[in-house]
Motif scaffolding. Sequence first.
Motif, mmCIF file in Angstrom:
data_model
loop_
_atom_site.group_PDB
_atom_site.id
_atom_site.type_symbol
_atom_site.label_atom_id
_atom_site.label_comp_id
_atom_site.label_asym_id
_atom_site.label_seq_id
_atom_site.Cartn_x
_atom_site.Cartn_y
_atom_site.Cartn_z
ATOM 1 N N ARG A 179 2.224 -3.145 -13.823
ATOM 2 C CA ARG A 179 3.061 -3.358 -14.998
ATOM 3 C C ARG A 179 4.381 -4.030 -14.625
ATOM 4 N NH1 ARG A 179 2.998 1.433 -16.676
ATOM 5 N NH2 ARG A 179 5.089 2.134 -16.084
ATOM 6 N N LEU A 180 4.887 -3.721 -13.449
ATOM 7 C CA LEU A 180 6.139 -4.338 -12.998
ATOM 8 C C LEU A 180 5.930 -5.663 -12.298
ATOM 9 C CD1 LEU A 180 7.995 -1.186 -11.585
ATOM 10 C CD2 LEU A 180 8.285 -2.264 -13.811
ATOM 11 N N GLU A 181 4.651 -6.089 -12.108
ATOM 12 C CA GLU A 181 4.317 -7.371 -11.468
ATOM 13 C C GLU A 181 4.943 -7.468 -10.085
ATOM 14 O OE1 GLU A 181 5.549 -10.444 -14.100
ATOM 15 O OE2 GLU A 181 3.960 -10.053 -15.578
ATOM 16 N N LEU A 182 4.605 -6.467 -9.254
ATOM 17 C CA LEU A 182 5.182 -6.423 -7.908
ATOM 18 C C LEU A 182 4.737 -7.613 -7.067
ATOM 19 C CD1 LEU A 182 6.800 -4.775 -5.791
ATOM 20 C CD2 LEU A 182 4.649 -3.663 -5.173
ATOM 21 N N HIS A 183 3.490 -8.075 -7.227
ATOM 22 C CA HIS A 183 3.005 -9.187 -6.412
ATOM 23 C C HIS A 183 3.706 -10.500 -6.770
ATOM 24 C CE1 HIS A 183 -0.354 -7.080 -4.421
ATOM 25 N NE2 HIS A 183 -0.377 -6.353 -5.541
ATOM 26 N N ARG A 184 4.028 -10.693 -8.040
ATOM 27 C CA ARG A 184 4.633 -11.964 -8.464
ATOM 28 C C ARG A 184 6.146 -11.954 -8.294
ATOM 29 N NH1 ARG A 184 2.615 -13.475 -14.288
ATOM 30 N NH2 ARG A 184 3.991 -15.226 -13.754
ATOM 31 N N ALA A 239 0.831 -1.206 0.000
ATOM 32 C CA ALA A 239 0.000 0.000 0.000
ATOM 33 C C ALA A 239 0.867 1.258 0.000
ATOM 34 C CB ALA A 239 -0.933 -0.025 1.207
ATOM 35 N N GLU A 240 1.975 1.200 0.699
ATOM 36 C CA GLU A 240 2.887 2.355 0.715
ATOM 37 C C GLU A 240 3.460 2.622 -0.666
ATOM 38 O OE1 GLU A 240 7.156 3.624 2.779
ATOM 39 O OE2 GLU A 240 6.067 1.826 3.463
ATOM 40 N N LEU A 241 3.876 1.580 -1.378
ATOM 41 C CA LEU A 241 4.407 1.755 -2.729
ATOM 42 C C LEU A 241 3.320 2.193 -3.704
ATOM 43 C CD1 LEU A 241 6.802 -1.323 -2.951
ATOM 44 C CD2 LEU A 241 7.425 1.060 -2.641
ATOM 45 N N THR A 242 2.101 1.708 -3.496
ATOM 46 C CA THR A 242 0.997 2.113 -4.373
ATOM 47 C C THR A 242 0.717 3.603 -4.256
ATOM 48 O OG1 THR A 242 0.041 -0.096 -4.127
ATOM 49 C CG2 THR A 242 -1.404 1.653 -4.953
ATOM 50 N N LEU A 243 0.795 4.147 -3.030
ATOM 51 C CA LEU A 243 0.561 5.568 -2.838
ATOM 52 C C LEU A 243 1.619 6.410 -3.540
ATOM 53 C CD1 LEU A 243 -0.988 7.864 -1.430
ATOM 54 C CD2 LEU A 243 0.496 7.535 0.551
ATOM 55 N N VAL A 244 2.851 5.928 -3.568
ATOM 56 C CA VAL A 244 3.939 6.711 -4.154
ATOM 57 C C VAL A 244 3.965 6.583 -5.674
ATOM 58 C CG1 VAL A 244 6.442 7.037 -4.195
ATOM 59 C CG2 VAL A 244 5.299 6.529 -2.041
ATOM 60 N N TYR A 245 3.883 5.359 -6.199
ATOM 61 C CA TYR A 245 4.087 5.136 -7.632
ATOM 62 C C TYR A 245 2.788 4.935 -8.415
ATOM 63 C CZ TYR A 245 9.016 4.581 -6.522
ATOM 64 O OH TYR A 245 10.296 4.788 -6.107
ATOM 65 N N GLY A 246 1.715 4.583 -7.745
ATOM 66 C CA GLY A 246 0.474 4.338 -8.458
ATOM 67 C C GLY A 246 0.280 2.860 -8.737
ATOM 68 N N LEU A 247 -0.974 2.458 -8.802
ATOM 69 C CA LEU A 247 -1.290 1.038 -8.991
ATOM 70 C C LEU A 247 -0.904 0.543 -10.377
ATOM 71 C CD1 LEU A 247 -2.570 -1.484 -7.760
ATOM 72 C CD2 LEU A 247 -4.789 -0.683 -8.597
ATOM 73 N N LEU A 279 11.251 -4.262 -7.350
ATOM 74 C CA LEU A 279 11.876 -3.217 -6.529
ATOM 75 C C LEU A 279 13.186 -2.747 -7.148
ATOM 76 C CD1 LEU A 279 11.119 -4.619 -2.978
ATOM 77 C CD2 LEU A 279 10.226 -2.521 -3.962
ATOM 78 N N ARG A 280 13.946 -3.651 -7.738
ATOM 79 C CA ARG A 280 15.165 -3.226 -8.426
ATOM 80 C C ARG A 280 14.830 -2.305 -9.590
ATOM 81 N NH1 ARG A 280 19.964 -6.100 -8.138
ATOM 82 N NH2 ARG A 280 20.206 -5.828 -10.389
ATOM 83 N N GLU A 281 13.750 -2.623 -10.315
ATOM 84 C CA GLU A 281 13.348 -1.776 -11.425
ATOM 85 C C GLU A 281 12.861 -0.409 -10.940
ATOM 86 O OE1 GLU A 281 12.963 -1.103 -15.520
ATOM 87 O OE2 GLU A 281 13.908 -2.735 -14.382
ATOM 88 N N LEU A 282 12.106 -0.401 -9.827
ATOM 89 C CA LEU A 282 11.666 0.877 -9.262
ATOM 90 C C LEU A 282 12.849 1.726 -8.831
ATOM 91 C CD1 LEU A 282 8.550 -0.076 -7.093
ATOM 92 C CD2 LEU A 282 8.572 1.259 -9.197
ATOM 93 N N LEU A 283 13.838 1.082 -8.234
ATOM 94 C CA LEU A 283 15.011 1.826 -7.780
ATOM 95 C C LEU A 283 15.777 2.412 -8.956
ATOM 96 C CD1 LEU A 283 16.557 2.550 -5.200
ATOM 97 C CD2 LEU A 283 17.886 0.474 -5.499
ATOM 98 N N HIS A 284 15.769 1.702 -10.075
ATOM 99 C CA HIS A 284 16.498 2.176 -11.252
ATOM 100 C C HIS A 284 15.741 3.284 -11.982
ATOM 101 C CE1 HIS A 284 19.090 2.133 -14.752
ATOM 102 N NE2 HIS A 284 18.037 1.885 -15.526
#
Length: 1024
Positions: free
Chosen positions: A627-632, A614-622, A638-643
């Motif tokens: 698209r990055l398949e955070l749940h799977r 939920a914290e990441l959803t608030l910052v980056y959007g659902l 997270l590496r892609e988000l950091l990049h």
Amino acid sequence: MTTRRAKVRAAQLGGVDAVEVGDDGLLLTVTFLGKAPHGLGPENVRIDGGRRVTGITAVDVSVEREEDPELDDRLYVTLDRTGDTSRYRLSLVETDPYGRPGTDPFRGFDQRYHSAAFSFRPDCPTPFDCKESQEPAHDFPQAPVVDYTARDYDTLRKLLLDRLALTTPDWIERNPADLGTTLVELLAYTGDQISYQQDAVATEAYLDTARRRVSVRRHVRLIDYAMHDGCTARAHVTVETAGDTTLAPGTFRFASVDVRALDPHDRPEPGTVIDENDLGDLDERGSVEVFEPVVATDPLELRTAHNAIRLWTWGGEVHTLPKGTTSATLRDEWRDRETCRERRLELKPGDLLVLEEVKGPRTGTPGDADPAHRQTVRLTSVRPAVDRIEDQPVLEVTWAAEDALRFPLCLTTRGGRDCLPVEDVTLARGNVVLVDHGRTLHGLPETVTVPPEPAVVAPCAPPVFGCGDRDEGNAPARLINFLTDKAESGEALVPDDIRELFTTVGEAATVRAGLGLERAGQRHERVVPGTSYAQAAALRTLLAQSVHPGIATRFRPVLGRSPVVQAVPYPEPATVAAGQAERIAAIPGRIRQRLVDLWRSARDRDGLGEEEIAELTLVYGLHVLERLELHRHPVRALRELLHRSDRLLDGKLRRVEILAARARAGTVLDPHIAWEIAHSWGPRYAAGLHPDEPVLRGPATAALAQDPRQALPAVCVQDGDESWAPRRDLLNSGPRDRHVVGELEDDGRLALRFGDGRHGARPTPGSRLAAHYRLGGGRAGNVGAEAINHLVVQGENPPAAVIRNPLPAVGGTEPEPVEQARQLAPLDLRRTRLRAVTADDYAALASALPGVQRAAATLRWTGSVQEAHIAIDAYGDAQPPAELLARVEQSLEAYRRIGHDLVVGPARLVPLDIALTVCAAPGHQHGQILAELYRVLGSGRPGFFHPDALTFGEPVRLSRLVAVAAAVPGVESVQVTRLRRLFEQDRGEREDGVLRLGPLEIATCDNDPDRPENGRLAISLGGA
């Protein structure tokens, strides 16, 4: 006492014992506290430090394991290059998502022994003394007092008598009871009053001759000099409570009672809690000074655990907090040792702590504690932690650099006859509140009615809060008061009375007040209205409306009691804005660090929790997370988000930059910005952004450093639901701003001046104003330490507490003398610059900023615009930090001339190449002479080339070099054989006897082998 190293070994936790450097400087031998962990690689080794050589990395590691369990393992680290002579630190850490050395300790390592300091070259003893000399502070000389009073009654009386002796020579009577003498003295008195009024107008029109304080204040304001009316004292008060409680705002204050002035048989015990009635009794019998919280809206939360907080020494390894310390570790306790969840200490950023030495460092007895070793700090961060060796909960707290310790504080020592260990030499005390001197008046406020029309009053009789509006200063006022007394006695006015009012006051003003003549034919006239009581009310309205046509002044009531507290606004808006800018600018870095933490959490726990998603959803959007398949694939996502974080958050980051720039410019962001940050980044990033947060109030030291010229009267004028805020002047006030100016009169009372509809709002005619204010201030509030000893509470069931002020109250100042303002104001035009046009203007404005020792500037034409180049010389360092340069550029932006571009940078250092030939006198050792020569001619304090000893454009003279070297004991003669710029050809400086520098250049000669580009000094010593 068991050391922490032994405890780490016994707990079988990893740790670094020592680091040794090989002969080639490329191989490090790391000795562990016990056995080496598995999985160490070059990416787990981080090398920090260095002055000239930085960024050293490990290229290979190998572990040497000992079979004997009593022996320690070793780690051999191969480096890519060797370092310089400065100190380095080797740390064994976890890797970041990209396989680089991170910041967290390697898993299984103790948090205090995951790193160790080392040097590529052995340390050498130094002959320098680190103690700095302090120049005594010079008190400002007291301005002389000049008497400008003058009287001419005797001159007028003598002139009249001489005139009568010529015109009526038969009249020779000089008895004071004689009618002629009485008339002469009456005429002389009237003439004296008339001449006084005429002279007063001319006298108050000029600064050199003005005698009224208000006149001088307004004159000097025209030339931008702020004449202050004094300032109240401030102090930090600690409360030791017997139970946890919270006192509501406005229900408590503090008092300093001088028990020496009381009856010995009726003296209250210091530190007792009293109520308002007891305070009144003490005030009648002795000397009482009242102190109230500076922030009146804050409740007082008292916690028993905050009475005396012990400092954690990490198993006895941290014995002292050195001078300049900005962090410490506090010992905490669990409320329930079985669950180990709730902590007893409830400290948070913004709270005040008093660090106090309670025992003598040498003897360990409370009687030998130094009262001067006490300091108040404001916490900027509070991080809970646990010492895993001792299973002890701790709090790691930090405070601002402005609150850095001014002296070392001892934590543990050995004392007594048996030289036994003594702990808790220094304690931290919570429950601290900032108070200032002054007493709020309770009961009914003083009120005054605003006249229906612009008030017209006598020049010498302004209206007073709580008093009548009778004015005896001129003939119209006397006539109106006479007729008012006549009407109030029941006798109605006659037409002759109204005609006299027409003649004296004016027909229009009389009719407007409700008085007039109604004609019913040629012979009959009657007064309207007809009743005497109605006529009395109309006359009182007439007195408030007009006394004489053409003589009108603004509504300017005077408070009935004095002295009124003059206090500096707290917190200062600039401090709050700077704190908001710092916290907003840190949001992108905190986001990146949070991503790294979540990446490690997902890697170790194989996924993320619902709250983290939920914290990441608030910052980056659902849509981004889907698209990055955070749940799977959380780790990969997270590496892609950091990049791609900067590109994904481009719009939000631009908004953050705009808000940070607005706050840096001095604008206090309203609470809506905290709401915006919380809904776009998360609640954790909005913490501390509300303007009322204590963490934004600045360092504790700055709260006591008050400028009396910024003080404002502690007055609140209310008009129903609206309130009028005090200001120093109304020049920047708009037509709707409810601002009021308090002007101190000669008798100590405070007069209130409101706006005229253009500069500040005008009070509504006919409204009733109520004034709430505080009494006190001045030097009377500068009480000593331990003088504030009473807590005054309202209501039943007062708490049991002990009150004290560990440090004295400071800042109390009396109003500035009129003569001092008269003499200093004209000179302030040359001392204070409000614009920057020439290069000297830029240099002077930059030099006045905190942290800048000297500054120089030049103007250059680039072909299109003029650039103002400003060079900064910081205190104690030749290279000023980037934060200081940015602050200087931002401060000068408000003063620069239109068309000038600012270029702010460090001073241009000019390295020198100097060679001396010295002949030693017999009977002296060459080693001592050579060491002393390198000291007095070096860059250390107080060396010839110390950064604080030289300034911009100051030439290096050969005669000064010879004089400094010849002053060393044992030197017989000195000859300078080489004096030039390093890496440049000789330009004849030695023959000329002087090496000249440019306006932005500073000479340097560090003589450091690691940094040969910073100057070289060669000394050839010979002789007996």
